[in-house]
Each structure stands twice: as structure tokens, then as C-alpha cells.
Scaffold this motif. Structure first.
Motif, PDB file in Angstrom:
ATOM      1  N   ARG A  30       0.840  -1.220   0.000  1.00 57.88           N
ATOM      2  CA  ARG A  30       0.000   0.000   0.000  1.00 57.88           C
ATOM      3  C   ARG A  30       0.861   1.251   0.000  1.00 57.88           C
ATOM      4  N   ASP A  35      -0.767   8.460  -4.498  1.00 51.53           N
ATOM      5  CA  ASP A  35      -2.072   9.058  -4.220  1.00 51.53           C
ATOM      6  C   ASP A  35      -2.857   9.326  -5.499  1.00 51.53           C
ATOM      7  N   THR A  38      -5.118   6.466  -6.672  1.00 49.78           N
ATOM      8  CA  THR A  38      -6.423   6.299  -6.009  1.00 49.78           C
ATOM      9  C   THR A  38      -7.445   7.265  -6.600  1.00 49.78           C
ATOM     10  N   ARG A  39      -6.990   8.456  -6.933  1.00 54.54           N
ATOM     11  CA  ARG A  39      -7.914   9.424  -7.556  1.00 54.54           C
ATOM     12  C   ARG A  39      -8.286   8.990  -8.976  1.00 54.54           C
ATOM     13  N   THR A  43     -10.674   4.652  -6.142  1.00 51.25           N
ATOM     14  CA  THR A  43     -10.727   3.605  -5.126  1.00 51.25           C
ATOM     15  C   THR A  43      -9.625   3.857  -4.103  1.00 51.25           C
ATOM     16  N   ASP A  44      -9.510   2.986  -3.136  1.00 44.20           N
ATOM     17  CA  ASP A  44      -8.494   3.167  -2.102  1.00 44.20           C
ATOM     18  C   ASP A  44      -7.257   2.317  -2.400  1.00 44.20           C
ATOM     19  N   LYS A  45      -6.190   2.597  -1.661  1.00 45.07           N
ATOM     20  CA  LYS A  45      -4.917   1.905  -1.894  1.00 45.07           C
ATOM     21  C   LYS A  45      -5.028   0.406  -1.636  1.00 45.07           C
ATOM     22  N   ASP A  46      -5.775   0.031  -0.623  1.00 45.17           N
ATOM     23  CA  ASP A  46      -5.898  -1.387  -0.310  1.00 45.17           C
ATOM     24  C   ASP A  46      -6.550  -2.154  -1.461  1.00 45.17           C
ATOM     25  N   THR A  47      -7.559  -1.569  -2.066  1.00 46.54           N
ATOM     26  CA  THR A  47      -8.218  -2.231  -3.200  1.00 46.54           C
ATOM     27  C   THR A  47      -7.256  -2.388  -4.366  1.00 46.54           C
TER      28      THR A  47
END
Length: 159
Positions: A30, A35, A38-39, A43-47
Motif C-alpha cells: 500500500r 495518491d 487512487t484518484r 478507489t483506495d490503496k488497499d483495493t
């Protein structure tokens, strides 16, 4: 034979990395996600880490069970390695430590490993040369059909 062994080894590396993405090193991966990713992907970093781990496992499996598609699978693996390269650059630029990449020198060295991985993926997808040029052309022909050279009958002009 060497190319087949290298394909199996690459599958092992991909499979191990994929499993690590889903388990023990998930947090460390992660850190490498920029960053902006993710934008861009909304989605988020974990996904992103989980999906990339699943993709690595799928590519590893494809290298093992789809030998007739090794050219396309090799290119897909190379494309994957290229796609994740911005994460390696991000980790190097930010100085973020992860397991095994805890010094600036190791993070910089990781950047130079990526082209080697891309070349490895492309190389394992190339046809074996032991049967000469005909085997190479056959491999590159779509749907696995044998490549035919134009014969005398094909060269005759119909009037």
C-alpha cells in the motif's frame, strides 16, 4: 527447455508476489501506491493492492496452464510490470520504506529491476527456435494455425 524453465520461474515469482499482496506484505505494498492512482481509479490503496495481487496470481496461472498462448501471456505480464512501475518510482521518490526496500539504494535498485522483469516476461513468451523459422512463424499466426508460405499455385495469376 531453458525458456520453459524461465516461464515456470516467472510464474513462481508472480504467484509469490500475488500471494504476498493478499497476505503478509499487503501493508507494505500500500505504501507504494501513489495518491494519484487512487484518484484516477476512484478507489483506495488497499483495493489497488488486492486487485494487483489477484492479477499477479492470474498471470502466474496463465503462464503455467496456457503454454500455447505464451506469447500473449508474456506480453500481458510485461504490460503489468510496466503498469506498476509508477508505484516503484513513487516509493523511491517519497522514500517510503517497505519490507525489503528500506534504504534509498534498495529502492533505487528496484527501479532497475523492472526493465529486467519486462524483458524476462517478453522473452519467456517468445517461441523456441529449435525447429527453425517455420515454428516461429506458426507461433505468431493467430489462432494457432500453421503459417503457410505462398506456393506456386497461389502465385499463378487467374485470367
Amino acid at each position: 527447455m531453458l525458456r520453459t524453465a524461465a516461464r515456470f520461474a516467472l510464474a513462481g515469482v508472480l504467484g509469490a508476489a500475488g500471494i504476498a499482496h493478499l497476505t503478509t506484505l499487503r501493508r507494505g505494498f500500500r505504501i507504494a501506491v501513489p495518491d494519484w492512482a487512487t484518484r484516477l481509479l476512484r478507489t483506495d490503496k488497499d483495493t489497488i493492492v488486492v486487485v494487483s495481487g489477484v492479477v499477479e496470481i492470474m498471470l502466474a496461472a496463465a503462464l503455467l496452464v496456457l503454454p500455447r498462448e505464451r506469447f500473449r501471456v508474456g506480453l500481458a505480464v510485461a504490460a503489468f510490470f510496466i503498469a506498476v512501475f509508477p508505484g516503484n518510482v513513487h516509493q523511491w521518490k517519497t522514500g517510503a520504506s517497505a519490507p525489503g526496500l528500506d534504504t534509498p539504494g534498495k529502492r533505487l535498485g528496484r527501479l532497475f529491476l523492472q526493465p529486467v522483469l519486462v524483458a524476462w516476461a517478453v522473452w519467456v513468451g517468445l517461441p523456441d527456435r529449435k525447429r527453425g523459422c517455420a515454428a516461429s512463424r506458426q507461433h505468431l499466426h493467430p489462432r494457432g494455425h500453421r503459417h503457410r508460405e505462398p506456393g506456386i499455385a497461389r502465385n499463378l495469376v487467374r485470367r
